[in-house]
Design a protein around this motif. Structure first.
Motif, PDB file in Angstrom:
ATOM      1  N   ALA A 103     119.144   3.364  49.535  1.00 41.76           N
ATOM      2  CA  ALA A 103     120.233   4.131  48.922  1.00 41.76           C
ATOM      3  C   ALA A 103     119.693   5.365  48.198  1.00 41.76           C
ATOM      4  CB  ALA A 103     121.033   3.254  47.961  1.00 41.76           C
ATOM      5  N   GLU A 104     118.542   5.212  47.531  1.00 41.86           N
ATOM      6  CA  GLU A 104     117.942   6.348  46.830  1.00 41.86           C
ATOM      7  C   GLU A 104     117.524   7.444  47.813  1.00 41.86           C
ATOM      8  OE1 GLU A 104     117.235   3.152  46.275  1.00 41.86           O
ATOM      9  OE2 GLU A 104     116.923   2.788  44.141  1.00 41.86           O
ATOM     10  N   ILE A 105     116.974   7.039  48.955  1.00 48.91           N
ATOM     11  CA  ILE A 105     116.582   8.017  49.970  1.00 48.91           C
ATOM     12  C   ILE A 105     117.815   8.751  50.483  1.00 48.91           C
ATOM     13  CG2 ILE A 105     115.687   8.269  52.328  1.00 48.91           C
ATOM     14  CD1 ILE A 105     113.660   6.021  51.586  1.00 48.91           C
ATOM     15  N   LEU A 106     118.886   8.026  50.769  1.00 46.89           N
ATOM     16  CA  LEU A 106     120.116   8.668  51.254  1.00 46.89           C
ATOM     17  C   LEU A 106     120.684   9.640  50.222  1.00 46.89           C
ATOM     18  CD1 LEU A 106     121.871   5.730  53.100  1.00 46.89           C
ATOM     19  CD2 LEU A 106     120.804   7.751  54.127  1.00 46.89           C
ATOM     20  N   CYS A 107     120.668   9.256  48.964  1.00 47.18           N
ATOM     21  CA  CYS A 107     121.168  10.155  47.911  1.00 47.18           C
ATOM     22  C   CYS A 107     120.316  11.423  47.818  1.00 47.18           C
ATOM     23  CB  CYS A 107     121.186   9.440  46.566  1.00 47.18           C
ATOM     24  SG  CYS A 107     122.488   8.210  46.409  1.00 47.18           S
ATOM     25  N   ALA A 108     119.009  11.258  47.926  1.00 48.59           N
ATOM     26  CA  ALA A 108     118.092  12.390  47.801  1.00 48.59           C
ATOM     27  C   ALA A 108     118.114  13.292  49.034  1.00 48.59           C
ATOM     28  CB  ALA A 108     116.672  11.891  47.555  1.00 48.59           C
ATOM     29  N   ALA A 109     118.561  12.769  50.169  1.00 46.81           N
ATOM     30  CA  ALA A 109     118.507  13.518  51.427  1.00 46.81           C
ATOM     31  C   ALA A 109     119.805  14.258  51.727  1.00 46.81           C
ATOM     32  CB  ALA A 109     118.138  12.576  52.574  1.00 46.81           C
ATOM     33  N   GLY A 110     120.485  14.731  50.704  1.00 47.93           N
ATOM     34  CA  GLY A 110     121.669  15.558  50.904  1.00 47.93           C
ATOM     35  C   GLY A 110     121.296  16.931  51.433  1.00 47.93           C
ATOM     36  N   THR A 111     120.089  17.373  51.148  1.00 43.51           N
ATOM     37  CA  THR A 111     119.516  18.587  51.714  1.00 43.51           C
ATOM     38  C   THR A 111     118.275  18.163  52.490  1.00 43.51           C
ATOM     39  OG1 THR A 111     118.219  18.979  49.705  1.00 43.51           O
ATOM     40  CG2 THR A 111     120.356  20.089  49.856  1.00 43.51           C
ATOM     41  N   PRO A 112     117.840  18.955  53.459  1.00 45.24           N
ATOM     42  CA  PRO A 112     116.690  18.561  54.281  1.00 45.24           C
ATOM     43  C   PRO A 112     115.418  18.404  53.445  1.00 45.24           C
ATOM     44  CG  PRO A 112     117.859  20.413  55.275  1.00 45.24           C
ATOM     45  CD  PRO A 112     118.426  20.213  53.906  1.00 45.24           C
ATOM     46  N   LYS A 113     114.750  17.270  53.643  1.00 39.49           N
ATOM     47  CA  LYS A 113     113.513  16.984  52.902  1.00 39.49           C
ATOM     48  C   LYS A 113     112.533  16.236  53.787  1.00 39.49           C
ATOM     49  CE  LYS A 113     115.598  16.860  48.358  1.00 39.49           C
ATOM     50  NZ  LYS A 113     115.858  16.110  47.164  1.00 39.49           N
ATOM     51  N   SER A 114     111.267  16.448  53.530  1.00 41.06           N
ATOM     52  CA  SER A 114     110.220  15.726  54.242  1.00 41.06           C
ATOM     53  C   SER A 114     110.049  14.345  53.617  1.00 41.06           C
ATOM     54  CB  SER A 114     108.894  16.484  54.136  1.00 41.06           C
ATOM     55  OG  SER A 114     108.418  16.468  52.792  1.00 41.06           O
ATOM     56  N   ALA A 115     109.389  13.471  54.335  1.00 40.01           N
ATOM     57  CA  ALA A 115     109.102  12.140  53.803  1.00 40.01           C
ATOM     58  C   ALA A 115     108.274  12.259  52.528  1.00 40.01           C
ATOM     59  CB  ALA A 115     108.368  11.301  54.844  1.00 40.01           C
TER      60      ALA A 115
ATOM     61  N   ILE B 264     112.740   5.350  56.019  1.00 35.29           N
ATOM     62  CA  ILE B 264     113.257   6.457  56.827  1.00 35.29           C
ATOM     63  C   ILE B 264     113.479   5.994  58.256  1.00 35.29           C
ATOM     64  CG2 ILE B 264     112.597   8.654  57.910  1.00 35.29           C
ATOM     65  CD1 ILE B 264     111.395   9.432  55.163  1.00 35.29           C
ATOM     66  N   GLU B 265     112.514   5.293  58.821  1.00 42.10           N
ATOM     67  CA  GLU B 265     112.650   4.800  60.194  1.00 42.10           C
ATOM     68  C   GLU B 265     113.863   3.881  60.338  1.00 42.10           C
ATOM     69  OE1 GLU B 265     110.174   2.213  63.507  1.00 42.10           O
ATOM     70  OE2 GLU B 265     109.108   3.031  61.784  1.00 42.10           O
ATOM     71  N   GLU B 266     114.053   2.975  59.374  1.00 43.82           N
ATOM     72  CA  GLU B 266     115.205   2.065  59.404  1.00 43.82           C
ATOM     73  C   GLU B 266     116.513   2.837  59.298  1.00 43.82           C
ATOM     74  OE1 GLU B 266     114.146  -0.333  56.065  1.00 43.82           O
ATOM     75  OE2 GLU B 266     112.734  -1.545  57.219  1.00 43.82           O
ATOM     76  N   LEU B 267     116.561   3.822  58.412  1.00 46.71           N
ATOM     77  CA  LEU B 267     117.782   4.608  58.218  1.00 46.71           C
ATOM     78  C   LEU B 267     118.090   5.475  59.436  1.00 46.71           C
ATOM     79  CD1 LEU B 267     117.171   5.542  54.479  1.00 46.71           C
ATOM     80  CD2 LEU B 267     118.995   4.046  55.358  1.00 46.71           C
TER      81      LEU B 267
ATOM     82  N   ASP C  31     117.164   4.708  62.559  1.00 49.37           N
ATOM     83  CA  ASP C  31     117.599   3.749  63.590  1.00 49.37           C
ATOM     84  C   ASP C  31     119.047   3.312  63.386  1.00 49.37           C
ATOM     85  OD1 ASP C  31     115.104   3.884  64.774  1.00 49.37           O
ATOM     86  OD2 ASP C  31     114.420   1.951  63.990  1.00 49.37           O
ATOM     87  N   ALA C  32     119.491   3.233  62.127  1.00 50.52           N
ATOM     88  CA  ALA C  32     120.864   2.819  61.820  1.00 50.52           C
ATOM     89  C   ALA C  32     121.848   3.985  61.895  1.00 50.52           C
ATOM     90  CB  ALA C  32     120.920   2.186  60.426  1.00 50.52           C
ATOM     91  N   GLY C  33     121.346   5.198  62.139  1.00 47.73           N
ATOM     92  CA  GLY C  33     122.222   6.362  62.252  1.00 47.73           C
ATOM     93  C   GLY C  33     122.664   6.932  60.919  1.00 47.73           C
ATOM     94  N   LEU C  34     121.992   6.570  59.833  1.00 49.22           N
ATOM     95  CA  LEU C  34     122.373   7.040  58.504  1.00 49.22           C
ATOM     96  C   LEU C  34     121.586   8.269  58.060  1.00 49.22           C
ATOM     97  CD1 LEU C  34     122.587   3.560  56.751  1.00 49.22           C
ATOM     98  CD2 LEU C  34     124.451   4.904  57.740  1.00 49.22           C
ATOM     99  N   LEU C  35     120.482   8.519  58.739  1.00 48.07           N
ATOM    100  CA  LEU C  35     119.592   9.634  58.424  1.00 48.07           C
ATOM    101  C   LEU C  35     119.201  10.252  59.761  1.00 48.07           C
ATOM    102  CD1 LEU C  35     118.174  10.571  55.701  1.00 48.07           C
ATOM    103  CD2 LEU C  35     116.209   9.250  56.455  1.00 48.07           C
ATOM    104  N   THR C  36     119.012  11.566  59.788  1.00 43.59           N
ATOM    105  CA  THR C  36     118.609  12.225  61.027  1.00 43.59           C
ATOM    106  C   THR C  36     117.450  13.177  60.767  1.00 43.59           C
ATOM    107  OG1 THR C  36     119.430  13.426  62.948  1.00 43.59           O
ATOM    108  CG2 THR C  36     120.244  14.155  60.823  1.00 43.59           C
ATOM    109  N   CYS C  37     116.628  13.344  61.771  1.00 46.09           N
ATOM    110  CA  CYS C  37     115.543  14.324  61.701  1.00 46.09           C
ATOM    111  C   CYS C  37     116.142  15.664  62.108  1.00 46.09           C
ATOM    112  CB  CYS C  37     114.401  13.919  62.627  1.00 46.09           C
ATOM    113  SG  CYS C  37     113.045  15.111  62.606  1.00 46.09           S
ATOM    114  N   GLU C  38     116.078  16.624  61.207  1.00 49.38           N
ATOM    115  CA  GLU C  38     116.678  17.940  61.458  1.00 49.38           C
ATOM    116  C   GLU C  38     115.702  18.934  62.053  1.00 49.38           C
ATOM    117  OE1 GLU C  38     119.046  19.767  58.490  1.00 49.38           O
ATOM    118  OE2 GLU C  38     120.669  18.528  59.234  1.00 49.38           O
ATOM    119  N   GLY C  39     114.469  18.541  62.199  1.00 46.37           N
ATOM    120  CA  GLY C  39     113.480  19.462  62.740  1.00 46.37           C
ATOM    121  C   GLY C  39     112.143  19.264  62.046  1.00 46.37           C
ATOM    122  N   ARG C  40     111.296  20.281  62.195  1.00 43.17           N
ATOM    123  CA  ARG C  40     109.957  20.208  61.608  1.00 43.17           C
ATOM    124  C   ARG C  40     109.683  21.495  60.857  1.00 43.17           C
ATOM    125  NH1 ARG C  40     106.714  16.293  63.854  1.00 43.17           N
ATOM    126  NH2 ARG C  40     104.820  17.524  63.818  1.00 43.17           N
ATOM    127  N   GLN C  41     108.852  21.388  59.822  1.00 45.91           N
ATOM    128  CA  GLN C  41     108.420  22.575  59.096  1.00 45.91           C
ATOM    129  C   GLN C  41     106.987  22.377  58.659  1.00 45.91           C
ATOM    130  OE1 GLN C  41     111.119  22.940  55.762  1.00 45.91           O
ATOM    131  NE2 GLN C  41     109.694  21.987  54.370  1.00 45.91           N
TER     132      GLN C  41
END
Length: 118
Positions: free
Chosen positions: A26-38, A56-59, A61-71
């Motif tokens: 839940a903390e990761i989801l709250c913090a990931a409102g803007t794009p962030k690295s692990a 991150i991998e679990e989230l 896989d569950a479709g709750l978090l997405t990889c937006e790209g790389r930087q």
């Protein structure tokens, strides 16, 4: 925001509930409102990087978090950038199987938040 409801899809409901039930998810989801690295998520939430990667991998896989790209990181390495895919989720336990109702993030909201955090 778009809203979707999942009724009777036991595997999706189970994956989402399992991912949300893990410590720090839940903390990761709250913090990931803007794009962030692990690494940034790990530092923001003050959790070990290995734990952050597992969550991150679990989230994802569950479709709750997405990889937006790389930087590029400050060390010059390419790193994945993650953002949550929803703003709200509701679980209804009144049937035989849990039913999920989620308010997904729109691309317009993502762009607006990106502009506010520049």
């Amino acid at each position: 925001m778009s809203q979707s409801r999942t009724n009777g899809n036991e595997s999706e409901s189970t994956a989402v509930l399992a991912a949300l039930g893990n410590k720090y998810s839940a903390e990761i989801l709250c913090a990931a409102g803007t794009p962030k690295s692990a690494q940034t998520l790990s530092e923001d939430i003050e959790i070990p990087i290995a734990t952050c990667y597992r969550r991150i991998e679990e989230l994802v896989d569950a479709g709750l978090l997405t990889c937006e790209g790389r930087q590029l990181s400050t060390e010059g390495r390419r790193t994945n950038i993650y953002r949550r895919t929803l703003d709200e989720i509701e679980v209804n336990f009144s049937s035989e199987q849990p039913a999920l109702s989620r308010k997904n993030r729109t691309e317009a909201k993502n762009r607006l938040q990106d502009q506010l955090h520049e």
